[in-house]
Design an enzyme around this catalytic site. Sequence first.
Site, PDB file in Angstrom:
ATOM      1  N   ALA A 105       0.748  -1.233  -0.020  1.00  0.00           N
ATOM      2  CA  ALA A 105      -0.023  -0.025  -0.021  1.00  0.00           C
ATOM      3  C   ALA A 105       0.983   1.154  -0.093  1.00  0.00           C
ATOM      4  O   ALA A 105       1.973   1.331   0.706  1.00  0.00           O
ATOM      5  CB  ALA A 105      -0.813  -0.091   1.280  1.00  0.00           C
ATOM      6  N   CYS A 106       0.521   2.292  -0.610  1.00  0.00           N
ATOM      7  CA  CYS A 106       1.180   3.705  -0.653  1.00  0.00           C
ATOM      8  C   CYS A 106       0.053   4.556  -0.394  1.00  0.00           C
ATOM      9  O   CYS A 106      -0.590   4.897  -1.421  1.00  0.00           O
ATOM     10  CB  CYS A 106       2.103   3.685  -1.836  1.00  0.00           C
ATOM     11  N   VAL A 107       0.397   5.343   0.542  1.00  0.00           N
ATOM     12  CA  VAL A 107      -0.555   6.270   0.799  1.00  0.00           C
ATOM     13  C   VAL A 107       0.014   7.841   1.157  1.00  0.00           C
ATOM     14  O   VAL A 107       1.124   7.769   1.550  1.00  0.00           O
ATOM     15  CB  VAL A 107      -1.614   5.761   1.834  1.00  0.00           C
TER      16      VAL A 107
END
Length: 126
Positions: A105-107
């Site tokens: 995940a990359c937020v």
Amino acid sequence: MAKRIINTPKAPAALGPYSQAIEVNGTLYISGQIPFVPETMTLVSDDVKAQTRQSLENLKAILDEAGYTFNDVVKASCFIKDMNDFAAVNEVYAEYLGEAKPARACVEVARLPKDVKVEIELIAVK
């Protein structure tokens, strides 16, 4: 359930009441690593690529201490201050985890500890 606390001086000391990593039943949970140079506990650079590289080097030091490698990583979570830096972060990230291809995940987040641009946490399994 046996819990092993992982700590190495080759990664930045925890900034709060947490461990660098915990291993339980063959799974290693590594706390988010920011781009601090372990020896000085200072920010490596203002450049997002340099920050990504330092965060990953800190993660590598913890993996090494625990007897794991990037190939053991099954999940990564990347927190970045500006989604416009996504490509730059990915470029450096791929140098370290490109072959392993863990779930990820990359937020974008409003703020990170010490106002860094990137923080990365990992889960690895033996």
